[in-house]
Write a protein that holds these residues in place. Structure first.
Motif, PDB file in Angstrom:
ATOM      1  N   PHE A   1      27.657  -9.096  17.500  1.00 20.11           N
ATOM      2  CA  PHE A   1      28.899  -9.618  16.926  1.00 20.11           C
ATOM      3  C   PHE A   1      30.115  -9.157  17.730  1.00 20.11           C
ATOM      4  CE2 PHE A   1      26.266 -10.418  13.144  1.00 20.11           C
ATOM      5  CZ  PHE A   1      26.676 -11.713  12.868  1.00 20.11           C
ATOM      6  N   THR A   2      30.021  -7.979  18.310  1.00 20.46           N
ATOM      7  CA  THR A   2      31.112  -7.515  19.169  1.00 20.46           C
ATOM      8  C   THR A   2      31.238  -8.395  20.397  1.00 20.46           C
ATOM      9  OG1 THR A   2      30.860  -5.216  18.459  1.00 20.46           O
ATOM     10  CG2 THR A   2      31.964  -5.592  20.562  1.00 20.46           C
TER      11      THR A   2
ATOM     12  N   GLY B   1      35.320  -5.295  22.821  1.00 17.10           N
ATOM     13  CA  GLY B   1      34.761  -4.253  23.661  1.00 17.10           C
ATOM     14  C   GLY B   1      34.385  -3.007  22.892  1.00 17.10           C
ATOM     15  N   TRP B   2      34.449  -1.871  23.600  1.00 21.02           N
ATOM     16  CA  TRP B   2      33.928  -0.626  23.043  1.00 21.02           C
ATOM     17  C   TRP B   2      34.682  -0.074  21.835  1.00 21.02           C
ATOM     18  CZ3 TRP B   2      29.446   1.519  23.112  1.00 21.02           C
ATOM     19  CH2 TRP B   2      28.538   1.099  24.076  1.00 21.02           C
ATOM     20  N   PRO B   3      35.984  -0.253  21.694  1.00 25.10           N
ATOM     21  CA  PRO B   3      36.612   0.204  20.437  1.00 25.10           C
ATOM     22  C   PRO B   3      35.967  -0.420  19.208  1.00 25.10           C
ATOM     23  CG  PRO B   3      38.300  -0.204  22.084  1.00 25.10           C
ATOM     24  CD  PRO B   3      37.005  -0.695  22.674  1.00 25.10           C
ATOM     25  N   THR B   4      35.615  -1.697  19.304  1.00 27.08           N
ATOM     26  CA  THR B   4      34.953  -2.365  18.175  1.00 27.08           C
ATOM     27  C   THR B   4      33.554  -1.809  17.958  1.00 27.08           C
ATOM     28  OG1 THR B   4      36.233  -4.396  18.447  1.00 27.08           O
ATOM     29  CG2 THR B   4      34.110  -4.583  17.321  1.00 27.08           C
ATOM     30  N   ILE B   5      32.799  -1.605  19.033  1.00 28.44           N
ATOM     31  CA  ILE B   5      31.450  -1.054  18.888  1.00 28.44           C
ATOM     32  C   ILE B   5      31.490   0.315  18.234  1.00 28.44           C
ATOM     33  CG2 ILE B   5      29.467  -0.154  20.180  1.00 28.44           C
ATOM     34  CD1 ILE B   5      29.852  -2.423  22.172  1.00 28.44           C
TER      35      ILE B   5
ATOM     36  N   LEU C   1      32.388   0.025  14.513  1.00 27.98           N
ATOM     37  CA  LEU C   1      31.250  -0.507  13.755  1.00 27.98           C
ATOM     38  C   LEU C   1      30.123   0.517  13.668  1.00 27.98           C
ATOM     39  CD1 LEU C   1      31.102  -4.206  15.030  1.00 27.98           C
ATOM     40  CD2 LEU C   1      32.017  -3.345  12.861  1.00 27.98           C
ATOM     41  N   GLY C   2      29.954   1.328  14.721  1.00 26.35           N
ATOM     42  CA  GLY C   2      28.995   2.423  14.640  1.00 26.35           C
ATOM     43  C   GLY C   2      29.381   3.430  13.573  1.00 26.35           C
ATOM     44  N   LEU C   3      30.678   3.690  13.456  1.00 28.69           N
ATOM     45  CA  LEU C   3      31.167   4.574  12.397  1.00 28.69           C
ATOM     46  C   LEU C   3      30.892   3.973  11.023  1.00 28.69           C
ATOM     47  CD1 LEU C   3      32.815   7.101  11.589  1.00 28.69           C
ATOM     48  CD2 LEU C   3      34.892   5.724  11.898  1.00 28.69           C
TER      49      LEU C   3
ATOM     50  N   VAL D   1      34.901  -2.153   9.118  1.00 34.34           N
ATOM     51  CA  VAL D   1      34.503  -3.404   9.759  1.00 34.34           C
ATOM     52  C   VAL D   1      35.721  -4.289   9.990  1.00 34.34           C
ATOM     53  CG1 VAL D   1      33.194  -5.537   9.447  1.00 34.34           C
ATOM     54  CG2 VAL D   1      32.154  -3.335   8.869  1.00 34.34           C
ATOM     55  N   ALA D   2      36.594  -4.367   8.979  1.00 38.39           N
ATOM     56  CA  ALA D   2      37.792  -5.192   9.126  1.00 38.39           C
ATOM     57  C   ALA D   2      38.681  -4.694  10.258  1.00 38.39           C
ATOM     58  CB  ALA D   2      38.572  -5.213   7.807  1.00 38.39           C
ATOM     59  N   VAL D   3      38.886  -3.385  10.316  1.00 40.08           N
ATOM     60  CA  VAL D   3      39.718  -2.822  11.382  1.00 40.08           C
ATOM     61  C   VAL D   3      39.088  -3.082  12.742  1.00 40.08           C
ATOM     62  CG1 VAL D   3      40.616  -0.677  12.366  1.00 40.08           C
ATOM     63  CG2 VAL D   3      40.747  -1.067   9.904  1.00 40.08           C
ATOM     64  N   ALA D   4      37.761  -2.971  12.814  1.00 41.93           N
ATOM     65  CA  ALA D   4      37.065  -3.192  14.091  1.00 41.93           C
ATOM     66  C   ALA D   4      37.325  -4.584  14.636  1.00 41.93           C
ATOM     67  CB  ALA D   4      35.561  -2.968  13.906  1.00 41.93           C
ATOM     68  N   PHE D   5      37.399  -5.576  13.752  1.00 42.70           N
ATOM     69  CA  PHE D   5      37.594  -6.942  14.213  1.00 42.70           C
ATOM     70  C   PHE D   5      39.055  -7.380  14.194  1.00 42.70           C
ATOM     71  CE2 PHE D   5      33.046  -7.098  13.233  1.00 42.70           C
ATOM     72  CZ  PHE D   5      32.584  -7.677  14.412  1.00 42.70           C
ATOM     73  N   LEU D   6      39.927  -6.525  13.698  1.00 38.19           N
ATOM     74  CA  LEU D   6      41.362  -6.805  13.767  1.00 38.19           C
ATOM     75  C   LEU D   6      41.999  -6.187  15.009  1.00 38.19           C
ATOM     76  CD1 LEU D   6      42.448  -6.383  10.032  1.00 38.19           C
ATOM     77  CD2 LEU D   6      42.351  -8.512  11.349  1.00 38.19           C
ATOM     78  N   LEU D   7      41.249  -5.319  15.689  1.00 39.91           N
ATOM     79  CA  LEU D   7      41.776  -4.750  16.921  1.00 39.91           C
ATOM     80  C   LEU D   7      42.059  -5.860  17.927  1.00 39.91           C
ATOM     81  CD1 LEU D   7      39.369  -1.705  17.438  1.00 39.91           C
ATOM     82  CD2 LEU D   7      41.765  -1.614  16.727  1.00 39.91           C
ATOM     83  N   PRO D   8      43.081  -5.698  18.758  1.00 40.17           N
ATOM     84  CA  PRO D   8      43.348  -6.712  19.776  1.00 40.17           C
ATOM     85  C   PRO D   8      42.148  -6.862  20.714  1.00 40.17           C
ATOM     86  CG  PRO D   8      45.188  -5.172  19.594  1.00 40.17           C
ATOM     87  CD  PRO D   8      44.064  -4.598  18.780  1.00 40.17           C
ATOM     88  N   LYS D   9      41.867  -8.087  21.087  1.00 40.43           N
ATOM     89  CA  LYS D   9      40.790  -8.302  22.045  1.00 40.43           C
ATOM     90  C   LYS D   9      41.195  -7.725  23.393  1.00 40.43           C
ATOM     91  CE  LYS D   9      38.748 -12.502  20.113  1.00 40.43           C
ATOM     92  NZ  LYS D   9      38.335 -13.894  20.412  1.00 40.43           N
ATOM     93  N   PRO D  10      40.251  -7.119  24.092  1.00 43.41           N
ATOM     94  CA  PRO D  10      40.587  -6.596  25.422  1.00 43.41           C
ATOM     95  C   PRO D  10      40.838  -7.728  26.396  1.00 43.41           C
ATOM     96  CG  PRO D  10      38.235  -6.430  25.053  1.00 43.41           C
ATOM     97  CD  PRO D  10      38.846  -6.879  23.742  1.00 43.41           C
TER      98      PRO D  10
END
Length: 416
Positions: free
Chosen positions: A54-55, A61-65, A68-70, A184-193
């Motif tokens: 999904f990432t 990128g890695w901030p989302t991974i 989501l791992g957290l 999860v929401a924060v992970a996908f609200l982060l700006p795309k790299p």
């Protein structure tokens, strides 16, 4: 069948590597119980695959991974094993005298960095042509999701039996669900790299593994003289960027092994090369990112690996701190050092596979040395187990390093 196995090889590798690292390399299970990898794989491997897929499908990128791992760590320890709330979890009294916060930070960090991030990083580096592309289509994702749910329920049911049917309270479970959803929401609200943030101008090497002086790749996979793509902006038929900056269809590489693909990592069904190229070039992000790159040098993979080992040493030192607050600080500071330095270095020209493998490898080897302090069986079995796991970790890193230098092809996953 060989073609199917080739396409699914990174999927299978991550599916089984996640539990192997997360539970066995950690030292929690001796080698005589290695068959349990298959038992843990649906939950651990399923989570790692879902997070990774999904990432990458979302162009992130890695901030989302990591986030989501957290979220996965909170899910497993709060809802599946319930160790975050059970004061007598496996008769270990993990929550006594302020140890609840200590256990929360420690065990969730284990899942974030070792159960998810390290396995994902290693398998991605072993498949350079598909490193940031989806590996599965929607059918495959559905199968993985079902396996994850079934595996999580199996581990949940086993933990209920081992802990005398102890159950967290309703508010505790609801709070855990809320925390997972927020992460999860924060992970996908982060700006795309921007493209360069993940792989673009940073660390791009030509056919001989060297950086050229400019920003465009010519017919050999190296950058040309103008700093821009050719007049057409279209992909050609050869799998390389030639003098005009053209490329071929999105699923093949040219001879330049280190030349990564453009930012076309959305859903597999997006196969229009011209549309993908225009989408990434037309918004101006790539050019802005390249201009914002730092020109400072990057350390070698040996240096990044050493930094990861030092960060892991600080993290593991928290286990012997006499005060729980100092232990929590160690659990936070160790990974933070690695993350901050990685974020800084990865913005520099020259960052590439060698440095990324160093970070993942140093983090993995933290488990290898720390496992010798763990006890799960007799002294002899423990010693043999830890030696085997350490040698396996070293062999794994050697294999990944070899695969990084071996050309591979990115197959179509639209039906997977």
């Amino acid at each position: 069948m060989p073609r199917l196995l080739q396409r699914l090889s990174p999927v299978l590798a991550l599916f089984f590597l996640a539990p192997l690292v997360g539970e066995f390399f950690l030292g929690d299970f001796p080698i005589v119980t290695i068959f349990l990898v298959a038992v843990f794989a649906p939950m651990y491997g399923g989570a790692a695959l879902l997070i990774r897929e999904f990432t990458r499908r979302g162009g992130r990128g890695w901030p989302t991974i990591i986030l989501l791992g957290l979220a996965y760590g909170v899910f497993e320890e709060g809802l599946v094993t319930q160790s975050l709330f059970n004061p007598h979890y496996l008769d270990q009294n993990l929550l006594d005298q302020g140890h609840g916060v200590l256990w929360l930070v420690y065990v969730v960090s284990l899942h974030t960095y070792w159960s998810v991030s390290v396995p994902v990083a290693l398998v991605e580096e072993a498949t350079p042509a598909r490193r940031i592309r989806p590996w599965l289509g929607w059918k495959g994702l559905t199968v993985v999701a079902v396996l994850f749910v079934v595996g999580s329920f199996a581990v949940y049911n086993t933990n209920l039996q081992l802990n005398h049917n102890w159950m967290a309270s309703g508010p505790q479970r609801l709070g855990t669900v809320a925390a997972v959803l927020v992460l999860v929401a924060v992970a996908f609200l982060l700006p795309k790299p921007a493209p360069a943030d993940e792989y673009g101008a940073i660390g791009e090497r030509g056919a001989h593994g060297q950086h050229s002086a400019t920003h465009e790749r010519g017919a050999t996979g190296q950058r040309g003289a103008t700093g821009q793509r050719g007049a057409t902006g279209q992909r050609g038929a050869t799998g390389q960027r030639g003098a005009t900056g053209q490329r071929n269809a999105p699923h093949e590489r040219g001879p330049a092994r280190g030349d990564r693909m453009t930012w076309d990592i959305g859903a597999p069904e997006e196969t229009d090369a011209t549309e993908q190229t225009n989408a990434t070039e037309g918004n101006g992000r790539a050019g802005n990112s390249v201009g914002a790159l730092s020109r400072g040098g990057v350390p070698s993979g040996w240096v990044t690996g050493t930094v990861a080992l030092v960060g892991g040493l600080i993290f593991k030192a928290g286990l012997i701190m006499p005060v729980w607050s100092a232990a929590v600080a160690a659990f936070l500071v160790g990974p933070a050092i690695v993350l901050v330095l990685t974020a800084r270095w990865s913005r520099r020209v020259g960052w590439g596979p060698e440095q990324r493998l160093g970070i993942a490898g140093g983090t993995l080897l933290t488990y290898s040395w720390a496992a010798f302090t763990a006890h799960s069986a007799s002294f002899a079995i423990d010693l043999v187990s830890h030696v085997i796991y350490a040698l396996a970790a070293i062999g794994l890193l050697y294999w990944v390093a070899r695969k990084m230098r071996t050309p591979d092809v990115a197959p179509d996953v639209s039906e997977g």
